[in-house]
Design a protein around this motif. Structure first.
Motif, PDB file in Angstrom:
ATOM      1  N   THR A   1      16.773  18.752  55.502  1.00  0.00           N
ATOM      2  CA  THR A   1      16.915  19.984  54.367  1.00  0.00           C
ATOM      3  C   THR A   1      15.421  20.402  53.742  1.00  0.00           C
ATOM      4  O   THR A   1      15.342  21.319  53.699  1.00  0.00           O
ATOM      5  N   ALA A   2      14.806  19.418  53.368  1.00  0.00           N
ATOM      6  CA  ALA A   2      13.479  19.723  52.701  1.00  0.00           C
ATOM      7  C   ALA A   2      12.504  20.422  53.736  1.00  0.00           C
ATOM      8  O   ALA A   2      12.088  21.120  53.127  1.00  0.00           O
ATOM      9  N   GLU A   3      12.630  19.989  54.808  1.00  0.00           N
ATOM     10  CA  GLU A   3      11.739  20.537  55.808  1.00  0.00           C
ATOM     11  C   GLU A   3      12.137  22.050  56.084  1.00  0.00           C
ATOM     12  O   GLU A   3      11.299  22.809  56.092  1.00  0.00           O
ATOM     13  N   TYR A   4      13.358  22.285  56.345  1.00  0.00           N
ATOM     14  CA  TYR A   4      13.801  23.543  56.345  1.00  0.00           C
ATOM     15  C   TYR A   4      13.228  24.282  55.105  1.00  0.00           C
ATOM     16  O   TYR A   4      12.927  25.492  55.342  1.00  0.00           O
ATOM     17  N   LEU A   5      13.769  24.043  53.827  1.00  0.00           N
ATOM     18  CA  LEU A   5      13.345  25.015  52.750  1.00  0.00           C
ATOM     19  C   LEU A   5      11.831  25.015  52.593  1.00  0.00           C
ATOM     20  O   LEU A   5      11.764  26.044  52.173  1.00  0.00           O
ATOM     21  N   LEU A   6      11.021  23.924  53.083  1.00  0.00           N
ATOM     22  CA  LEU A   6       9.504  24.358  52.748  1.00  0.00           C
ATOM     23  C   LEU A   6       9.157  25.353  53.947  1.00  0.00           C
ATOM     24  O   LEU A   6       8.536  26.345  53.389  1.00  0.00           O
ATOM     25  N   ALA A   7       9.809  25.352  55.099  1.00  0.00           N
ATOM     26  CA  ALA A   7       9.457  26.229  55.949  1.00  0.00           C
ATOM     27  C   ALA A   7       9.908  27.815  55.678  1.00  0.00           C
ATOM     28  O   ALA A   7       9.158  28.600  55.912  1.00  0.00           O
ATOM     29  N   VAL A   8      11.108  27.811  55.085  1.00  0.00           N
ATOM     30  CA  VAL A   8      11.342  29.202  54.730  1.00  0.00           C
ATOM     31  C   VAL A   8      10.486  29.798  53.347  1.00  0.00           C
ATOM     32  O   VAL A   8      10.176  30.806  53.593  1.00  0.00           O
ATOM     33  N   ARG A   9      10.150  28.712  52.522  1.00  0.00           N
ATOM     34  CA  ARG A   9       9.193  29.284  51.330  1.00  0.00           C
ATOM     35  C   ARG A   9       7.943  29.389  51.843  1.00  0.00           C
ATOM     36  O   ARG A   9       7.269  30.401  51.551  1.00  0.00           O
ATOM     37  N   LEU A  10       7.429  28.797  52.757  1.00  0.00           N
ATOM     38  CA  LEU A  10       6.097  29.033  53.296  1.00  0.00           C
ATOM     39  C   LEU A  10       6.186  30.416  54.215  1.00  0.00           C
ATOM     40  O   LEU A  10       5.307  31.296  53.989  1.00  0.00           O
ATOM     41  N   GLU A  11       7.300  30.794  54.804  1.00  0.00           N
ATOM     42  CA  GLU A  11       7.226  32.154  55.380  1.00  0.00           C
ATOM     43  C   GLU A  11       7.315  33.264  54.174  1.00  0.00           C
ATOM     44  O   GLU A  11       6.789  34.088  54.508  1.00  0.00           O
ATOM     45  N   GLN A  12       8.041  32.945  53.373  1.00  0.00           N
ATOM     46  CA  GLN A  12       8.129  33.906  52.212  1.00  0.00           C
ATOM     47  C   GLN A  12       6.913  34.130  51.538  1.00  0.00           C
ATOM     48  O   GLN A  12       6.305  35.144  51.423  1.00  0.00           O
ATOM     49  N   LEU A  13       5.985  32.968  51.461  1.00  0.00           N
ATOM     50  CA  LEU A  13       4.600  33.274  50.784  1.00  0.00           C
ATOM     51  C   LEU A  13       3.941  33.884  52.023  1.00  0.00           C
ATOM     52  O   LEU A  13       2.940  34.838  51.368  1.00  0.00           O
ATOM     53  N   ARG A  14       3.795  33.513  53.194  1.00  0.00           N
ATOM     54  CA  ARG A  14       3.138  34.365  54.076  1.00  0.00           C
ATOM     55  C   ARG A  14       3.293  35.798  54.124  1.00  0.00           C
ATOM     56  O   ARG A  14       2.401  36.570  54.070  1.00  0.00           O
ATOM     57  N   THR A  15       4.643  36.138  54.212  1.00  0.00           N
ATOM     58  CA  THR A  15       4.947  37.721  54.170  1.00  0.00           C
ATOM     59  C   THR A  15       4.461  38.197  52.709  1.00  0.00           C
ATOM     60  O   THR A  15       3.884  39.396  52.893  1.00  0.00           O
ATOM     61  N   GLN A  16       4.601  37.578  51.637  1.00  0.00           N
ATOM     62  CA  GLN A  16       4.032  38.365  50.476  1.00  0.00           C
ATOM     63  C   GLN A  16       2.508  38.339  50.415  1.00  0.00           C
ATOM     64  O   GLN A  16       1.907  39.312  50.002  1.00  0.00           O
ATOM     65  N   ALA A  17       1.854  37.442  51.197  1.00  0.00           N
ATOM     66  CA  ALA A  17       0.296  37.593  51.201  1.00  0.00           C
ATOM     67  C   ALA A  17      -0.124  38.617  51.950  1.00  0.00           C
ATOM     68  O   ALA A  17      -1.331  39.281  52.021  1.00  0.00           O
ATOM     69  N   ARG A  18       0.636  39.138  53.200  1.00  0.00           N
ATOM     70  CA  ARG A  18       0.304  39.905  54.191  1.00  0.00           C
ATOM     71  C   ARG A  18       0.345  41.500  53.432  1.00  0.00           C
ATOM     72  O   ARG A  18       1.497  41.782  53.229  1.00  0.00           O
ATOM     73  N   PRO A  19      -0.501  42.011  53.508  1.00  0.00           N
ATOM     74  CA  PRO A  19      -0.496  43.373  52.732  1.00  0.00           C
ATOM     75  C   PRO A  19       0.471  44.391  53.764  1.00  0.00           C
ATOM     76  O   PRO A  19       0.100  44.302  55.154  1.00  0.00           O
ATOM     77  N   GLU A  20       1.072  45.251  53.033  1.00  0.00           N
ATOM     78  CA  GLU A  20       1.754  46.178  53.998  1.00  0.00           C
ATOM     79  C   GLU A  20       0.765  46.935  54.641  1.00  0.00           C
ATOM     80  O   GLU A  20      -0.476  47.420  54.224  1.00  0.00           O
TER      81      GLU A  20
END
Length: 70
Positions: free
Chosen positions: A28-47
């Motif tokens: 569960t922790a690994e899954y939640l970490l992966a989801v959060r990292l993907e969210q942060l990567r998406t926010q960091a990428r400019p449109e």
């Protein structure tokens, strides 16, 4: 039927349940970490438009475009 279900209060059954819970917690922790990292990567990428808008805004409008605006 697994042996630990036949004797659910035994030390071995408790140990098996504890190990299963620890594995589930880690997954569960690994899954939640992966989801959060993907969210942060998406926010960091400019449109794409965020990169293009300053460039497009710097271009002068032609006469036809100015008539539409006026």
């Amino acid at each position: 039927m697994p042996w630990h279900r036949a004797v659910p209060d035994s030390d071995d059954a408790q140990r098996a349940a504890t190990e299963a819970a620890a594995k589930a917690l880690n997954r569960t922790a690994e899954y939640l970490l992966a989801v959060r990292l993907e969210q942060l990567r998406t926010q960091a990428r400019p449109e794409p438009w965020a990169q293009r808008l300053p460039e497009l805004a710097a271009h002068a409008l032609d006469g036809e475009a100015l008539e539409v605006i006026a």
